[in-house]
Write a protein that holds these residues in place. Structure first.
Motif, PDB file in Angstrom:
ATOM      1  N   VAL A 115      -7.077   6.874   0.905  1.00 20.02           N
ATOM      2  CA  VAL A 115      -6.483   8.195   0.699  1.00 20.02           C
ATOM      3  C   VAL A 115      -5.916   8.636   2.050  1.00 20.02           C
ATOM      4  O   VAL A 115      -6.585   8.508   3.079  1.00 20.02           O
ATOM      5  CB  VAL A 115      -7.515   9.219   0.183  1.00 20.02           C
ATOM      6  CG1 VAL A 115      -6.896  10.602   0.101  1.00 20.02           C
ATOM      7  CG2 VAL A 115      -8.067   8.791  -1.168  1.00 20.02           C
ATOM      8  N   TYR A 116      -4.723   9.155   2.037  1.00 24.06           N
ATOM      9  CA  TYR A 116      -4.047   9.507   3.283  1.00 24.06           C
ATOM     10  C   TYR A 116      -4.857  10.519   4.087  1.00 24.06           C
ATOM     11  O   TYR A 116      -5.366  11.493   3.557  1.00 24.06           O
ATOM     12  CB  TYR A 116      -2.662  10.095   2.984  1.00 24.06           C
ATOM     13  CG  TYR A 116      -1.849  10.353   4.231  1.00 24.06           C
ATOM     14  CD1 TYR A 116      -1.007   9.379   4.743  1.00 24.06           C
ATOM     15  CD2 TYR A 116      -1.935  11.577   4.903  1.00 24.06           C
ATOM     16  CE1 TYR A 116      -0.259   9.611   5.892  1.00 24.06           C
ATOM     17  CE2 TYR A 116      -1.188  11.818   6.047  1.00 24.06           C
ATOM     18  CZ  TYR A 116      -0.360  10.832   6.537  1.00 24.06           C
ATOM     19  OH  TYR A 116       0.362  11.058   7.671  1.00 24.06           O
ATOM     20  N   ARG A 117      -5.021  10.244   5.384  1.00 20.15           N
ATOM     21  CA  ARG A 117      -5.551  11.235   6.328  1.00 20.15           C
ATOM     22  C   ARG A 117      -4.576  11.375   7.490  1.00 20.15           C
ATOM     23  O   ARG A 117      -3.917  10.413   7.872  1.00 20.15           O
ATOM     24  CB  ARG A 117      -6.860  10.885   6.950  1.00 20.15           C
ATOM     25  CG  ARG A 117      -7.886  10.112   6.670  1.00 20.15           C
ATOM     26  CD  ARG A 117      -8.138   9.137   5.680  1.00 20.15           C
ATOM     27  NE  ARG A 117      -9.566   9.046   5.369  1.00 20.15           N
ATOM     28  CZ  ARG A 117     -10.007   8.534   4.234  1.00 20.15           C
ATOM     29  NH1 ARG A 117      -9.196   8.075   3.335  1.00 20.15           N
ATOM     30  NH2 ARG A 117     -11.297   8.477   4.006  1.00 20.15           N
ATOM     31  N   ASP A 118      -4.542  12.566   8.044  1.00 19.55           N
ATOM     32  CA  ASP A 118      -3.676  12.799   9.185  1.00 19.55           C
ATOM     33  C   ASP A 118      -4.086  11.906  10.347  1.00 19.55           C
ATOM     34  O   ASP A 118      -5.272  11.621  10.555  1.00 19.55           O
ATOM     35  CB  ASP A 118      -3.744  14.262   9.616  1.00 19.55           C
ATOM     36  CG  ASP A 118      -3.080  15.193   8.611  1.00 19.55           C
ATOM     37  OD1 ASP A 118      -2.191  14.726   7.871  1.00 19.55           O
ATOM     38  OD2 ASP A 118      -3.467  16.378   8.550  1.00 19.55           O
ATOM     39  N   ALA A 119      -3.114  11.439  11.102  1.00 26.54           N
ATOM     40  CA  ALA A 119      -3.386  10.562  12.243  1.00 26.54           C
ATOM     41  C   ALA A 119      -2.246  10.670  13.242  1.00 26.54           C
ATOM     42  O   ALA A 119      -1.104  10.999  12.891  1.00 26.54           O
ATOM     43  CB  ALA A 119      -3.539   9.113  11.785  1.00 26.54           C
ATOM     44  N   ASP A 120      -2.568  10.380  14.492  1.00 29.94           N
ATOM     45  CA  ASP A 120      -1.545  10.220  15.524  1.00 29.94           C
ATOM     46  C   ASP A 120      -1.175   8.753  15.720  1.00 29.94           C
ATOM     47  O   ASP A 120      -0.095   8.447  16.228  1.00 29.94           O
ATOM     48  CB  ASP A 120      -2.057  10.793  16.855  1.00 29.94           C
ATOM     49  CG  ASP A 120      -2.318  12.286  16.769  1.00 29.94           C
ATOM     50  OD1 ASP A 120      -1.341  13.041  16.580  1.00 29.94           O
ATOM     51  OD2 ASP A 120      -3.494  12.698  16.855  1.00 29.94           O
ATOM     52  N   LEU A 121      -2.094   7.878  15.331  1.00 29.13           N
ATOM     53  CA  LEU A 121      -1.874   6.444  15.433  1.00 29.13           C
ATOM     54  C   LEU A 121      -2.733   5.777  14.373  1.00 29.13           C
ATOM     55  O   LEU A 121      -3.861   6.207  14.110  1.00 29.13           O
ATOM     56  CB  LEU A 121      -2.263   5.929  16.827  1.00 29.13           C
ATOM     57  CG  LEU A 121      -2.137   4.422  17.073  1.00 29.13           C
ATOM     58  CD1 LEU A 121      -0.661   3.994  17.051  1.00 29.13           C
ATOM     59  CD2 LEU A 121      -2.752   4.036  18.428  1.00 29.13           C
ATOM     60  N   VAL A 122      -2.197   4.716  13.768  1.00 29.19           N
ATOM     61  CA  VAL A 122      -2.919   3.966  12.747  1.00 29.19           C
ATOM     62  C   VAL A 122      -3.032   2.508  13.187  1.00 29.19           C
ATOM     63  O   VAL A 122      -2.049   1.909  13.652  1.00 29.19           O
ATOM     64  CB  VAL A 122      -2.194   4.050  11.384  1.00 29.19           C
ATOM     65  CG1 VAL A 122      -2.829   3.086  10.369  1.00 29.19           C
ATOM     66  CG2 VAL A 122      -2.227   5.472  10.858  1.00 29.19           C
ATOM     67  N   GLY A 123      -4.229   1.944  13.051  1.00 26.47           N
ATOM     68  CA  GLY A 123      -4.450   0.527  13.289  1.00 26.47           C
ATOM     69  C   GLY A 123      -4.932  -0.116  12.002  1.00 26.47           C
ATOM     70  O   GLY A 123      -5.833   0.401  11.341  1.00 26.47           O
ATOM     71  N   ILE A 124      -4.325  -1.214  11.632  1.00 23.15           N
ATOM     72  CA  ILE A 124      -4.644  -1.841  10.348  1.00 23.15           C
ATOM     73  C   ILE A 124      -4.771  -3.344  10.533  1.00 23.15           C
ATOM     74  O   ILE A 124      -4.061  -3.944  11.339  1.00 23.15           O
ATOM     75  CB  ILE A 124      -3.568  -1.478   9.297  1.00 23.15           C
ATOM     76  CG1 ILE A 124      -3.992  -1.885   7.899  1.00 23.15           C
ATOM     77  CG2 ILE A 124      -2.222  -2.049   9.657  1.00 23.15           C
ATOM     78  CD1 ILE A 124      -3.151  -1.225   6.808  1.00 23.15           C
ATOM     79  N   THR A 125      -5.724  -3.938   9.823  1.00 20.60           N
ATOM     80  CA  THR A 125      -5.922  -5.378   9.851  1.00 20.60           C
ATOM     81  C   THR A 125      -5.751  -5.910   8.447  1.00 20.60           C
ATOM     82  O   THR A 125      -5.725  -5.129   7.484  1.00 20.60           O
ATOM     83  CB  THR A 125      -7.318  -5.727  10.392  1.00 20.60           C
ATOM     84  OG1 THR A 125      -7.448  -7.139  10.549  1.00 20.60           O
ATOM     85  CG2 THR A 125      -8.416  -5.247   9.434  1.00 20.60           C
TER      86      THR A 125
END
Length: 440
Positions: free
Chosen positions: A55-65
């Motif tokens: 579910v979308y959350r606010d972020a300044d940066l996203v890291g995904i694997t």
């Protein structure tokens, strides 16, 4: 005001594999390490689809694997953030093997191990100048960061721990060498023991490809780890992965058993020499398949169950050979039976060879990566049709995971190991594999 980093562990919603079982889900240790490397002036949240849909959350940066089979899920989540102007960084095995593809869907790709480059990634994100590609090096593991376990979902039964990286063997179907190198690196045993003392879970999974490594120095470090578990009275039950040389040293086996080892995963792959030679399974070839039963007996004497992993669909395999392979798994001292299709994952020599030979069935990438999860035939075998392989696999799985077979295996494990806990581990693991193979 602190900045916000959201780390995401995606799961292919159509192909959950072992994540269907709560007892065979394992924490995303790589994201835990990235979180530990992130400066304190960032708030970090971990979204783990092993437990709940994104579910979308606010972020300044996203890291995904992502693993290969979950790459498209990762790309879809990345699109949700990039559409709102939030930069996305992707790492992990799939992005490392296919960086140019991943760059189409994210702002930056980390290739390889993150420890040497993540601080720079964060600094560049803060300055608004993310680079499209960062290449991590194979660093020394002394002083390696401990994962932020406070971010992991509390439902995980097993804690994941890593004591080493790299593999010397370079099997054709495996991408470990490309990702972690063909040099074996170990963490100092004292640092691992200090980390273990902070872990509340009773159950551990050592994620190393071979926990005892290769050669005298690795042997001594493995012994120091096992003895340390006993001397510190850490009282853990654990399983691990190893090569066939795990069974070579009676002292190592003795201390592994005393330290709480209940089960060891061995990549046996096949019981025939020709099949092993076809995928460059060098260590097993050197020992010879005739050595398997003796190795099983030695491991059992230490009170440890054997999880034997076998591949179906190797070059030269026929339906008759696969039936014999299943019979071998039932007759011999393999306590837990894992069956997977030979799967050409990107970054492996197997993928390159089958692609060059025109034998891949699904090549609309990245869409078709969803199929590359080891539970579907994705290539054309050389000695039977894809349908014949699938039918033979289903028949073998029904035979292997029949209730009578599983009960007999559990009784045999208890008899061979004299360890009720190892027998329990083996029984539950066969139940889990049955659910994956047969859907219930």
């Amino acid at each position: 005001m602190k900045r916000k980093l959201v780390l995401i562990n995606p799961v292919n919603p159509a192909r959950t594999g072992l994540t269907i079982n709560k007892s065979s889900r394992f924490p995303p240790i790589g994201l835990g390490i990235v979180a530990a490397l992130t400066p304190a002036h960032w708030d970090v949240e971990l979204v783990d689809e092993n437990w709940e849909p994104f579910v979308y959350r606010d972020a300044d940066l996203v890291g995904i694997t992502a693993f290969t089979a979950s790459a498209n899920r990762a790309y879809a989540i990345a699109a949700a953030y990039r559409g709102r102007g939030v930069p996305v960084v992707m790492g992990g095995i799939h992005a490392s093997m296919r960086p140019a593809e991943a760059q189409r869907f994210v702002d930056a790709v980390v290739v390889g191990e993150a420890e040497t480059v993540w601080p720079q990634v964060v600094a560049d994100a803060e300055a608004g100048r993310l680079q499209p590609l960062y290449r991590g090096g194979w660093s020394d593991l002394a002083g390696a960061p401990v994962p932020r376990r406070d971010l992991f979902h509390p439902g995980y039964m097993f804690a994941s721990v890593q004591t080493s990286r790299g593999c010397l063997l370079d099997c054709e179907f495996c991408s470990v060498t490309a990702f972690n190198g063909q040099r074996y690196r170990r963490r100092p045993p004292a640092e691992v023991l200090d980390e273990l003392a902070t872990i509340p879970q009773k159950y551990l999974f050592f994620v190393d490809d071979n926990i005892i490594g290769y050669g005298p120095a690795s042997r001594e470090q493995a012994l120091a780890l096992f003895r340390g578990l006993v001397e510190r009275k850490l009282d853990k039950w654990w399983f691990c992965q190893a090569s066939l040389n795990f069974a070579d040293d009676e002292e190592v086996l003795h201390w592994a058993g005393r330290a709480g080892c209940q089960m060891v995963f061995l990549g046996l792959e096949a019981e025939e020499v020709d099949a092993l030679a076809g995928v460059n399974k060098r260590l097993n070839l050197q020992r010879g398949v005739a050595s398997y039963p003796q190795a099983f007996r030695r491991i059992h004497r230490a009170g440890i169950a054997v999880l034997g992993a076998f591949i179906f669909g190797l070059d030269g395999d026929t339906p008759d050979k696969l039936r014999r392979r299943a019979g071998y798994m039932i007759r011999q001292g393999v306590d837990v039976m894992q069956t997977t299709y030979l799967t050409p994952l990107p970054g492996t020599r197997l993928f390159d060879r089958l692609q060059a030979e025109g034998r891949l069935l699904y090549t609309d990438f990245p869409r078709d990566w969803d199929r590359y999860d080891m539970t579907e035939v994705v290539y054309r075998p050389d000695s039977m049709t894809p349908d014949e392989l699938a039918q033979a696999m289903e028949a073998c799985n029904r035979r292997l995971y029949a209730r009578a077979t599983r009960v007999r295996k559990a009784v045999q494990t208890l008899w061979a190991t004299h360890n009720p806990t190892a027998a329990m581990f083996a029984w539950q693991s066969n139940v889990n594999y049955r659910r994956v193979a047969l859907g219930g």
